[in-house]
Scaffold this active site. Structure first.
Site, PDB file in Angstrom:
ATOM      1  N   ASP A 215      -2.543   3.152  12.989  1.00  0.00           N
ATOM      2  CA  ASP A 215      -3.499   2.889  11.917  1.00  0.00           C
ATOM      3  C   ASP A 215      -2.691   2.801  10.617  1.00  0.00           C
ATOM      4  O   ASP A 215      -2.217   3.812  10.105  1.00  0.00           O
ATOM      5  CB  ASP A 215      -4.520   4.028  11.870  1.00  0.00           C
ATOM      6  CG  ASP A 215      -5.435   3.956  10.647  1.00  0.00           C
ATOM      7  OD1 ASP A 215      -5.248   3.042   9.817  1.00  0.00           O
ATOM      8  OD2 ASP A 215      -6.322   4.809  10.534  1.00  0.00           O
ATOM      9  N   LYS A 241      -8.410  -2.633   0.999  1.00  0.00           N
ATOM     10  CA  LYS A 241      -7.572  -1.644   0.315  1.00  0.00           C
ATOM     11  C   LYS A 241      -6.294  -2.282  -0.219  1.00  0.00           C
ATOM     12  O   LYS A 241      -5.442  -1.612  -0.788  1.00  0.00           O
ATOM     13  CB  LYS A 241      -7.223  -0.507   1.276  1.00  0.00           C
ATOM     14  CG  LYS A 241      -8.421   0.310   1.758  1.00  0.00           C
ATOM     15  CD  LYS A 241      -7.968   1.442   2.646  1.00  0.00           C
ATOM     16  CE  LYS A 241      -9.006   1.913   3.624  1.00  0.00           C
ATOM     17  NZ  LYS A 241     -10.088   2.692   3.036  1.00  0.00           N
TER      18      LYS A 241
HETATM   19  C1  LIG Z   1      -6.339   5.860   7.340  1.00  0.00           C
HETATM   20  C2  LIG Z   1      -7.600   5.058   7.431  1.00  0.00           C
HETATM   21  N1  LIG Z   1      -7.987   4.568   8.617  1.00  0.00           N
HETATM   22  C3  LIG Z   1      -9.096   3.834   8.757  1.00  0.00           C
HETATM   23  C4  LIG Z   1      -9.912   3.540   7.684  1.00  0.00           C
HETATM   24  C5  LIG Z   1     -11.140   2.726   7.923  1.00  0.00           C
HETATM   25  O1  LIG Z   1     -11.182   1.608   7.131  1.00  0.00           O
HETATM   26  P1  LIG Z   1     -12.574   0.822   6.979  1.00  0.00           P
HETATM   27  O2  LIG Z   1     -13.566   1.838   6.533  1.00  0.00           O
HETATM   28  O3  LIG Z   1     -12.315  -0.217   5.968  1.00  0.00           O
HETATM   29  O4  LIG Z   1     -12.913   0.265   8.315  1.00  0.00           O
HETATM   30  C6  LIG Z   1      -9.555   4.049   6.418  1.00  0.00           C
HETATM   31  C7  LIG Z   1     -10.365   3.835   5.199  1.00  0.00           C
HETATM   32  O5  LIG Z   1     -11.546   3.963   5.095  1.00  0.00           O
HETATM   33  C8  LIG Z   1      -8.382   4.818   6.297  1.00  0.00           C
HETATM   34  O6  LIG Z   1      -8.006   5.322   5.115  1.00  0.00           O
END
Ligand SMILES: Cc1ncc(COP(=O)(O)O)c(C=O)c1O
Lengths: 426, 153
Positions: A215, A241
């Site tokens: 991730d 982001k």
């Molecule tokens: C480390 C991490 N993984 C996964 C996500 C999930 O991203 P999203 O909510 O845009 O799907 C986020 C942010 O929300 C994150 O900071």
């Protein structure tokens, strides 16, 4: 000083000119939740809609051709940004969908195998198998794997944390063993800021024949990342982001793994042939992109990548390192403030969580908000990580390219104000 | 809006000196509610005294708004008949949905009127309502109120 000129960058972000809460200038320190967007990204989306809007990969008229070309150009651009070919990049809705796409490969393959469809055995999970994550995962990289385990009988394991907010790898070889079929770990923690040695973990995963997932939501926007060097089979992150629009996420996969994986969402655009009883699927990336894609968002993301490339990711990382060092020093200098996560800049990003003794994070956040400072308060979708550190929630700052030391100075002043307002010793 | 208008002294006082905090020995109904966006927690219990008056027990962790609201709830509802308590609860819920334009009746809401400013902050309304949601749920679980009587808040 780094090559990042914050004043010039700020001029590109219209939202940073607005005021909040009765005329206070906005100080945005919540980029780990979502970044703001430069005018280039907004213009790219608008121009696409004004000139070339059509359904990509459907139809043969000129606009459809242009939309398809724009969509595919963005794929190539994003691939180039992280050092891979376009065909290894899948567009999704967000990082959560990317991680679910990875997780569903396992539960889908397991279900398909039960009824006789041949699947790659790496994706078939049974009781006795294990799935390994860490204790610092965002819920988006935890709950999909909990679901996979519930559906297949596999068990979930996690790499624990040290008190200083690092991964404790002492038992790495025991936790990732021959029962392990998938290892999914966060590159940079969104709550602790820790940057993990993912290549080492991926190497261990591959040594036992497990699939490796990373991730990279909080790393790719903030530093140069050569995705191949992470050593993973699959890498998930999001567009919003990294200055891009909401509604677009990414999944990198090696050609080999993408071919072996069953599809996630099915329907139009992801097929090769369709008959009433059965269908065959297109090659990746189309195999994983059912439905009319988010073309405008892809175009916007392409512009975001161009913007970051123009700044240079090494410069971005240097700027953030400098700001992180300054923030860590400033926050640790406030009596009653405790940082949750690494307190030195080594292997650490700019997201910094802290608690203020005697004031709940919600109340800290309220005082900051009242002074125009946007931070995130709560468990940051990493509730188990909060529990690990014995706190119900934290306050988190996450500076980016448009922040400078003055924003941190304002933060420090606001925390002192909160301590004064809630009458706690400072 | 000023911080002082949101965090009126009454709220800070209830937060720092919670009234009647603690759990009941023989609860009829218990409800544990969390605010999943921030992790605020309230565990709220109800029982009925011989005269039918409500007995309230509670514990919790969380922000000043959620915890002060639990303390105010205790103060307002302890010893009241179920129907009286329901009128107070409805008045509080209504105040929270007033977007800050409510004109709360101190005769009904007592210290609860101090929460008027909270209604201007959508993210904080949930904090203030948390104990009141748990209260309603505990009453239902304890058989003191029918589920159909709830207004789905
Ligand atoms: C480390 C991490 N993984 C996964 C996500 C999930 O991203 P999203 O909510 O845009 O799907 C986020 C942010 O929300 C994150 O900071």
């Amino acid at each position: 000083m780094t090559g990042i000129d914050v004043a010039r960058i700020r001029a590109d972000f219209p939202i940073l000119k607005r005021t909040v809460r009765d005329g206070k200038p906005l100080i945005y320190l919540d980029s780990a939740a979502t970044s703001q967007k430069p005018v280039e990204v907004l213009d790219a989306e608008r121009t696409f809609y004004e000139t070339s809007n059509a359904a990509a990969h459907r139809g043969a008229h000129q606009l459809a051709e242009e939309a398809t070309a724009a969509y595919e150009a963005s794929r190539a651009r994003v691939g180039g940004f992280v050092g891979v070919e376009a065909e290894n990049i899948i567009f999704t809705k967000n990082a959560s969908e990317s991680l679910n796409l990875a997780a569903y490969a396992f539960s889908n393959a397991t279900a398909l195998a039960r009824w006789g469809t041949p699947v790659d055995p790496r994706f078939e999970l049974n009781p006795g198998n294990s799935v390994v994550v860490t204790e610092m995962e965002h819920h988006a990289n935890l709950i999909p794997w909990q679901e996979v385990c519930a559906k297949t009988g596999a068990s979930l394991r996690w790499l624990p944390l040290t008190d200083s907010g690092r991964l404790d790898l002492a038992d790495l070889d025991d936790l990732i063993d021959t029962s392990t079929k998938v290892v999914s770990v966060v590159h940079q923690s969104n709550i602790l800021g820790t940057i993990n040695p993912v290549a080492e973990i991926m190497a261990r995963a591959h040594a036992v024949g497990a699939v490796g997932v990373v991730d990279a939501c909080q790393s790719i926007p903030h530093m140069p990342v050569d995705v191949r060097a992470l050593g993973a089979d699959l890498v998930a992150w999001g567009g919003h982001k990294m200055l891009g629009p909401t509604g677009i996420g990414l999944l990198y996969g090696t050609s080999e793994i993408l071919q072996a994986m069953p599809p996630f969402l099915t329907g139009g655009s992801m097929i090769a042939t369709v008959e009433m009883e059965r269908s065959t699927y297109a090659a990746a990336p189309q195999k994983f992109e059912a439905g009319v894609p988010m073309v405008a968002q892809a175009v916007g993301l392409g512009a975001a990548v161009a913007y970051l490339e123009k700044l240079g990711m090494a410069e971005v990382a240097a700027h953030e390192q400098e700001l992180t060092a300054y923030s860590l020093m400033a926050l640790s200098g406030i009596p009653g403030v405790r940082i949750i996560g690494p307190t030195e800049t080594v292997d650490r990003g700019s997201a910094i969580s802290f608690v203020v003794e005697g004031i709940h994070p919600h109340d800290v956040g309220q005082v900051l908000d009242n002074m125009g400072i946007a931070v995130r308060v709560g468990h940051h979708c990493a509730w188990p990580t909060c529990r690990r550190f014995g706190v119900p929630a934290t306050t988190r700052i996450s500076p980016y390219i448009y922040n400078d030391q003055r924003d941190i100075d304002a933060l420090v002043e606001a925390i002192a104000h909160a301590q004064h307002f809630f009458k706690v010793a400072s | 809006m000023s911080l002082e208008a949101l965090y009126q002294d009454i709220i800070i006082d209830h937060y720092k000196n919670p009234r009647g905090r603690g759990l009941l020995e023989f609860p009829l109904g218990t409800a544990f509610h969390v605010n999943p966006t921030c992790g605020d927690e309230v565990n709220l219990q109800v029982a009925a005294a011989a005269d039918g008056g409500l007995l309230i027990g509670y514990e919790g962790t969380g922000c000043s708004i959620s915890q002060a609201s639990a303390s105010v709830l205790y103060e307002l509802v302890q010893g009241r008949q179920v129907t009286e308590a329901e009128n107070i609860r409805r008045a509080f819920v209504e105040l929270m949905h007033s977007q800050g334009h409510g004109e709360p009746d101190e005769a009904v809401l007592g210290d609860g009127i101090a929460f008027v400013g909270v209604a201007k902050y959508p993210a904080r309304i949930k904090c203030a309502l948390l104990p009141w949601m748990a209260f309603q749920d505990a009453e239902i679980k304890g058989g003191l109120m029918l589920e159909t009587n709830s207004d789905g808040e």
